[in-house]
Design an enzyme around this catalytic site. Sequence first.
Site, PDB file in Angstrom:
ATOM      1  N   THR A  20       0.826  -1.211   0.000  1.00  0.00           N
ATOM      2  CA  THR A  20       0.000   0.000   0.000  1.00  0.00           C
ATOM      3  C   THR A  20       0.859   1.260   0.000  1.00  0.00           C
ATOM      4  O   THR A  20       2.056   1.213   0.259  1.00  0.00           O
ATOM      5  CB  THR A  20      -0.901   0.022   1.246  1.00  0.00           C
ATOM      6  OG1 THR A  20      -0.071   0.036   2.420  1.00  0.00           O
ATOM      7  CG2 THR A  20      -1.801  -1.188   1.281  1.00  0.00           C
ATOM      8  N   ASP A  21       0.227   2.389  -0.288  1.00  0.00           N
ATOM      9  CA  ASP A  21       0.916   3.667  -0.157  1.00  0.00           C
ATOM     10  C   ASP A  21       0.058   4.631   0.659  1.00  0.00           C
ATOM     11  O   ASP A  21      -1.020   4.280   1.135  1.00  0.00           O
ATOM     12  CB  ASP A  21       1.304   4.246  -1.529  1.00  0.00           C
ATOM     13  CG  ASP A  21       0.113   4.689  -2.364  1.00  0.00           C
ATOM     14  OD1 ASP A  21      -0.979   4.967  -1.812  1.00  0.00           O
ATOM     15  OD2 ASP A  21       0.273   4.791  -3.592  1.00  0.00           O
TER      16      ASP A  21
END
Lengths: 145, 145, 145, 145
Positions: A20-21
């Site tokens: 994820t970011d």
Amino acid sequence: VSANGGAAFQFPVRVYWEDTDAGGVVFYANYLKFFERARTEWLRAAGVQQQALREATGAIFVVSDTALRYLAPARLDDLLRITVALVEHGRASMLLRQQVWRDTPDTSALLCNGTIRIGCVDAETFRPRRFPAELLPLLSPTASP
Amino acid sequence: VSANGGAAFQFPVRVYWEDTDAGGVVFYANYLKFFERARTEWLRAAGVQQQALREATGAIFVVSDTALRYLAPARLDDLLRITVALVEHGRASMLLRQQVWRDTPDTSALLCNGTIRIGCVDAETFRPRRFPAELLPLLSPTASP
Amino acid sequence: VSANGGAAFQFPVRVYWEDTDAGGVVFYANYLKFFERARTEWLRAAGVQQQALREATGAIFVVSDTALRYLAPARLDDLLRITVALVEHGRASMLLRQQVWRDTPDTSALLCNGTIRIGCVDAETFRPRRFPAELLPLLSPTASP
Amino acid sequence: VSANGGAAFQFPVRVYWEDTDAGGVVFYANYLKFFERARTEWLRAAGVQQQALREATGAIFVVSDTALRYLAPARLDDLLRITVALVEHGRASMLLRQQVWRDTPDTSALLCNGTIRIGCVDAETFRPRRFPAELLPLLSPTASP
């Protein structure tokens, strides 16, 4: 049903923190990681291990083209289903359709739709070479009936 | 047997191209990814999903300390076994032992030996807070009998 | 010269161990990381910081399409030059051409050639929205004279 | 001032989307990437290029131990300063102190504090070997006066 009339190979991928970011969703480059994992498992299911293949034949696979459409974001804890289907092939390259799906009890959502062209090269020189014989069963018309 | 007398939680990880580097082995930072995946699955096995926990309680886990010893390299296609064992805990932090093993029919090789300290913080402020009640079963002396 | 008649924005990227894989070359997903870094610096050069923009306007950018052709591999220690050039844009999306070059005293080699479509969405709902006014200078015909 | 009386080597790193996770901060494994980049540039500043060194001598560096304390999170768009300082060394291994700092006009915040032990091995066999002569200037007492 895949483009060549056969069912696609499927491989599950769980979304972890690393994927994820800060937007709260899977970082766009990481779908290419998921696709690579699924291709490796597609090969493995056909009895082809890339490290062993390289040691035996000197051949490795390289990606020459990718085209991805991102339709909806995947998020932490999602369980994704990555698909691999052969579209067409020659003696030294193949075109694959790969997709990312998220299944829930009610529905299946297509999150990412891609085509990936793979070539076969010599591991030392990176020059194109024919696919080794070990790969031919995957490339036959009845490979994914 | 883990430090608290219980068997460690175990999670399999396959080594893909994304995990390796030009040295031909798994890049050293990626063992921390494997450890995180195993911790997430250890929580999931106990019924704790981090995204849902955050939405319900505002709590997330952060790593405050890592100490890793790299004993032998992992390579492409290796199937690794990642372990998680609780060493000790307070009300807002816990110390875990995590290891990377590669099993073959003849032997098991310990590739990486680590300790990881996890804290619980508020997702917005990153200030320490007590572990939510959902986590208490994992922290009890008989959690991993 | 870019498609809109202007010179492309350029950003240097050094290849580190983290970028390579056991094939001895840069892993194919990592070119998307290099492209994202260059886009971020292209925005920053125009005075747009994404974290500040999000806090001020609620807008974030998402990638909706990528198409990459991999022409030659990059290797450890290579110094790459990543380019960004606006091809076309609407009120909520833009199409960029991005390339990876390796320059030596004698020649410049194009290693990867890509097009990337970027959309503007609300950070909470991921629904499309117009580009914020801060971005308009980048989108004008004379943006990169 | 570093442990050997010299100023630490410093290398700037910008935080991009790829570095962050859904917690909104830099993913904990990625500090090891930042440390590796800074070590590579520390070597480069001393005239040592790892790919060339490997081709000339067959030697590569491997990490045998890491110990990191995470003090405060880094976020998107942060400009970090990564340091490298030699603590001690033998003929085939060295201990480095590495830190992550975030500087603002008013203050400098230490975000991550680490020690990293590096060994020298043969690239084929991964057996320990002496550091090549090219490295000796870095290891001398007056290396970073």
